[in-house]
Design a protein around this motif. Structure first.
Motif, PDB file in Angstrom:
ATOM      1  N   MET A   1       0.889  -1.211  -0.038  1.00 33.63           N
ATOM      2  CA  MET A   1      -0.077  -0.051   0.125  1.00 33.63           C
ATOM      3  C   MET A   1       0.972   1.163   0.023  1.00 33.63           C
ATOM      4  O   MET A   1       1.908   1.557   0.769  1.00 33.63           O
ATOM      5  CB  MET A   1      -0.883   0.098   1.259  1.00 33.63           C
ATOM      6  CG  MET A   1      -1.466   1.439   1.373  1.00 33.63           C
ATOM      7  SD  MET A   1      -2.909   1.227   2.539  1.00 33.63           S
ATOM      8  CE  MET A   1      -3.920   0.475   1.558  1.00 33.63           C
ATOM      9  N   ASP A   2       0.515   2.262  -0.900  1.00 34.85           N
ATOM     10  CA  ASP A   2       1.079   3.474  -0.941  1.00 34.85           C
ATOM     11  C   ASP A   2       0.632   4.497  -0.013  1.00 34.85           C
ATOM     12  O   ASP A   2      -0.809   4.675   0.088  1.00 34.85           O
ATOM     13  CB  ASP A   2       1.195   4.057  -2.328  1.00 34.85           C
ATOM     14  CG  ASP A   2       2.355   3.154  -3.054  1.00 34.85           C
ATOM     15  OD1 ASP A   2       3.326   2.623  -2.454  1.00 34.85           O
ATOM     16  OD2 ASP A   2       2.064   3.309  -4.423  1.00 34.85           O
ATOM     17  N   ILE A   3       0.944   5.334   0.793  1.00 34.30           N
ATOM     18  CA  ILE A   3       0.855   6.451   1.447  1.00 34.30           C
ATOM     19  C   ILE A   3       1.516   7.812   0.875  1.00 34.30           C
ATOM     20  O   ILE A   3       2.653   7.665   0.981  1.00 34.30           O
ATOM     21  CB  ILE A   3       1.120   6.361   3.013  1.00 34.30           C
ATOM     22  CG1 ILE A   3       0.296   5.201   3.612  1.00 34.30           C
ATOM     23  CG2 ILE A   3       0.658   7.470   3.603  1.00 34.30           C
ATOM     24  CD1 ILE A   3       0.510   4.749   4.986  1.00 34.30           C
ATOM     25  N   ARG A   4       0.679   8.842   0.702  1.00 37.82           N
ATOM     26  CA  ARG A   4       1.302  10.133   0.121  1.00 37.82           C
ATOM     27  C   ARG A   4       0.941  10.917   1.084  1.00 37.82           C
ATOM     28  O   ARG A   4      -0.272  11.072   1.573  1.00 37.82           O
ATOM     29  CB  ARG A   4       0.928  10.355  -1.218  1.00 37.82           C
ATOM     30  CG  ARG A   4       1.488   9.796  -2.437  1.00 37.82           C
ATOM     31  CD  ARG A   4       0.796  10.305  -3.699  1.00 37.82           C
ATOM     32  NE  ARG A   4       0.171  11.432  -3.240  1.00 37.82           N
ATOM     33  CZ  ARG A   4      -0.525  12.218  -4.315  1.00 37.82           C
ATOM     34  NH1 ARG A   4      -0.607  11.732  -5.589  1.00 37.82           N
ATOM     35  NH2 ARG A   4      -1.264  13.145  -3.972  1.00 37.82           N
ATOM     36  N   ILE A   5       1.720  11.763   1.611  1.00 36.41           N
ATOM     37  CA  ILE A   5       1.608  12.596   2.747  1.00 36.41           C
ATOM     38  C   ILE A   5       1.923  14.159   2.315  1.00 36.41           C
ATOM     39  O   ILE A   5       3.201  14.209   1.627  1.00 36.41           O
ATOM     40  CB  ILE A   5       2.466  12.206   3.845  1.00 36.41           C
ATOM     41  CG1 ILE A   5       2.092  11.008   4.547  1.00 36.41           C
ATOM     42  CG2 ILE A   5       2.247  13.397   5.094  1.00 36.41           C
ATOM     43  CD1 ILE A   5       3.100  10.615   5.599  1.00 36.41           C
ATOM     44  N   GLY A   6       1.145  15.005   2.339  1.00 35.42           N
ATOM     45  CA  GLY A   6       1.390  16.448   2.044  1.00 35.42           C
ATOM     46  C   GLY A   6       1.733  16.892   3.234  1.00 35.42           C
ATOM     47  O   GLY A   6       1.081  17.001   4.307  1.00 35.42           O
ATOM     48  N   ILE A   7       2.804  17.956   3.209  1.00 32.49           N
ATOM     49  CA  ILE A   7       3.126  18.722   4.323  1.00 32.49           C
ATOM     50  C   ILE A   7       3.076  20.270   3.868  1.00 32.49           C
ATOM     51  O   ILE A   7       3.811  20.609   2.779  1.00 32.49           O
ATOM     52  CB  ILE A   7       4.732  18.290   4.575  1.00 32.49           C
ATOM     53  CG1 ILE A   7       4.795  16.846   4.868  1.00 32.49           C
ATOM     54  CG2 ILE A   7       5.357  19.101   5.793  1.00 32.49           C
ATOM     55  CD1 ILE A   7       6.025  16.098   4.947  1.00 32.49           C
ATOM     56  N   THR A   8       2.397  20.836   5.182  1.00 35.10           N
ATOM     57  CA  THR A   8       2.338  22.249   4.905  1.00 35.10           C
ATOM     58  C   THR A   8       3.727  23.212   4.696  1.00 35.10           C
ATOM     59  O   THR A   8       4.590  22.607   5.332  1.00 35.10           O
ATOM     60  CB  THR A   8       1.408  23.119   5.775  1.00 35.10           C
ATOM     61  OG1 THR A   8       2.178  22.898   7.263  1.00 35.10           O
ATOM     62  CG2 THR A   8       0.045  22.416   6.002  1.00 35.10           C
TER      63      THR A   8
ATOM     64  N   GLU B   1       5.794   3.541   1.294  1.00 41.14           N
ATOM     65  CA  GLU B   1       5.215   2.257   1.050  1.00 41.14           C
ATOM     66  C   GLU B   1       5.168   1.393   2.105  1.00 41.14           C
ATOM     67  O   GLU B   1       6.258   1.134   2.795  1.00 41.14           O
ATOM     68  CB  GLU B   1       6.164   1.697  -0.101  1.00 41.14           C
ATOM     69  CG  GLU B   1       5.411   0.454  -0.887  1.00 41.14           C
ATOM     70  CD  GLU B   1       6.081  -0.155  -1.955  1.00 41.14           C
ATOM     71  OE1 GLU B   1       5.910  -1.166  -2.386  1.00 41.14           O
ATOM     72  OE2 GLU B   1       6.633   0.776  -2.445  1.00 41.14           O
ATOM     73  N   ILE B   2       3.981   0.615   2.552  1.00 41.75           N
ATOM     74  CA  ILE B   2       3.764   0.171   3.618  1.00 41.75           C
ATOM     75  C   ILE B   2       3.266  -1.372   3.225  1.00 41.75           C
ATOM     76  O   ILE B   2       2.630  -1.572   2.241  1.00 41.75           O
ATOM     77  CB  ILE B   2       2.894   0.444   4.669  1.00 41.75           C
ATOM     78  CG1 ILE B   2       1.626   0.855   4.300  1.00 41.75           C
ATOM     79  CG2 ILE B   2       3.615   1.767   5.364  1.00 41.75           C
ATOM     80  CD1 ILE B   2       0.604   1.266   5.410  1.00 41.75           C
TER      81      ILE B   2
ATOM     82  N   ASP C   1       0.618  -4.162   2.924  1.00 37.11           N
ATOM     83  CA  ASP C   1      -0.930  -4.148   2.859  1.00 37.11           C
ATOM     84  C   ASP C   1      -1.643  -4.550   4.161  1.00 37.11           C
ATOM     85  O   ASP C   1      -2.479  -3.879   4.362  1.00 37.11           O
ATOM     86  CB  ASP C   1      -1.390  -5.220   1.682  1.00 37.11           C
ATOM     87  CG  ASP C   1      -0.917  -4.704   0.284  1.00 37.11           C
ATOM     88  OD1 ASP C   1      -0.664  -3.519   0.003  1.00 37.11           O
ATOM     89  OD2 ASP C   1      -0.895  -5.603  -0.659  1.00 37.11           O
ATOM     90  N   ASP C   2      -0.905  -5.388   4.832  1.00 31.90           N
ATOM     91  CA  ASP C   2      -1.592  -5.800   6.119  1.00 31.90           C
ATOM     92  C   ASP C   2      -1.382  -4.676   7.224  1.00 31.90           C
ATOM     93  O   ASP C   2      -2.058  -4.674   8.447  1.00 31.90           O
ATOM     94  CB  ASP C   2      -1.110  -7.230   6.565  1.00 31.90           C
ATOM     95  CG  ASP C   2       0.312  -7.107   6.922  1.00 31.90           C
ATOM     96  OD1 ASP C   2       1.136  -6.241   6.375  1.00 31.90           O
ATOM     97  OD2 ASP C   2       0.644  -8.032   7.692  1.00 31.90           O
ATOM     98  N   GLY C   3      -0.554  -3.435   6.924  1.00 33.08           N
ATOM     99  CA  GLY C   3      -0.370  -2.688   7.877  1.00 33.08           C
ATOM    100  C   GLY C   3      -1.189  -1.228   7.818  1.00 33.08           C
ATOM    101  O   GLY C   3      -1.070  -0.154   8.264  1.00 33.08           O
ATOM    102  N   ALA C   4      -2.068  -1.287   6.705  1.00 31.70           N
ATOM    103  CA  ALA C   4      -3.043  -0.368   6.024  1.00 31.70           C
ATOM    104  C   ALA C   4      -4.003  -0.064   7.337  1.00 31.70           C
ATOM    105  O   ALA C   4      -4.192   1.436   7.505  1.00 31.70           O
ATOM    106  CB  ALA C   4      -3.999  -0.880   5.110  1.00 31.70           C
ATOM    107  N   ASP C   5      -4.353  -0.818   8.019  1.00 25.16           N
ATOM    108  CA  ASP C   5      -5.443  -0.586   9.296  1.00 25.16           C
ATOM    109  C   ASP C   5      -4.658   0.134  10.245  1.00 25.16           C
ATOM    110  O   ASP C   5      -5.156   0.974  10.826  1.00 25.16           O
ATOM    111  CB  ASP C   5      -6.105  -1.990   9.687  1.00 25.16           C
ATOM    112  CG  ASP C   5      -7.046  -2.296   8.597  1.00 25.16           C
ATOM    113  OD1 ASP C   5      -7.563  -1.527   7.843  1.00 25.16           O
ATOM    114  OD2 ASP C   5      -7.324  -3.647   8.823  1.00 25.16           O
ATOM    115  N   ASP C   6      -3.340  -0.431  10.590  1.00 24.75           N
ATOM    116  CA  ASP C   6      -2.681   0.081  11.615  1.00 24.75           C
ATOM    117  C   ASP C   6      -2.108   1.697  11.376  1.00 24.75           C
ATOM    118  O   ASP C   6      -2.237   2.473  12.283  1.00 24.75           O
ATOM    119  CB  ASP C   6      -1.270  -0.363  11.882  1.00 24.75           C
ATOM    120  CG  ASP C   6      -1.513  -1.793  12.529  1.00 24.75           C
ATOM    121  OD1 ASP C   6      -2.456  -2.223  13.095  1.00 24.75           O
ATOM    122  OD2 ASP C   6      -0.757  -2.574  12.277  1.00 24.75           O
ATOM    123  N   ALA C   7      -2.025   2.075  10.017  1.00 19.89           N
ATOM    124  CA  ALA C   7      -1.501   3.177   9.399  1.00 19.89           C
ATOM    125  C   ALA C   7      -2.941   4.192   9.549  1.00 19.89           C
ATOM    126  O   ALA C   7      -2.816   5.339  10.147  1.00 19.89           O
ATOM    127  CB  ALA C   7      -1.087   3.372   8.048  1.00 19.89           C
ATOM    128  N   ALA C   8      -4.073   3.682   9.220  1.00 25.28           N
ATOM    129  CA  ALA C   8      -5.406   4.345   9.504  1.00 25.28           C
ATOM    130  C   ALA C   8      -5.512   4.763  10.959  1.00 25.28           C
ATOM    131  O   ALA C   8      -5.938   5.764  11.201  1.00 25.28           O
ATOM    132  CB  ALA C   8      -6.358   3.797   8.716  1.00 25.28           C
TER     133      ALA C   8
END
Length: 76
Positions: A1-8, A17-18, A20-27
């Protein structure tokens, strides 16, 4: 799973990139950080590196399946 983070006030997005089973933990980590449980959002990528982003600097966070990451012109 990919996570894109925008920083002000940042010129670029942060991409993590994490597994797939870590998606719930990330959320759950994001919801906890936004709920005031912590001041830093910590994520662990596939290679085990930890990435921390101050919650007050988050512009956006996008969770999605890992793409094929094509570069250049491609016919669909």
């Amino acid at each position: 799973m990919d996570i894109r983070i925008g920083i002000t006030h940042g010129g670029r997005e942060l991409s993590v990139e994490i597994d797939d089973d870590g998606a719930d933990d990330a959320a759950a980590a994001l919801e906890g950080a936004l709920g005031g449980d912590s001041t830093v959002l910590w994520l662990t990528d596939r290679s085990g590196r930890r990435v921390g982003v101050p919650v007050d600097k988050l512009a956006f966070l996008e969770l999605g399946p890992a793409g094929d990451r094509r570069i250049g012109f491609a016919a669909d």
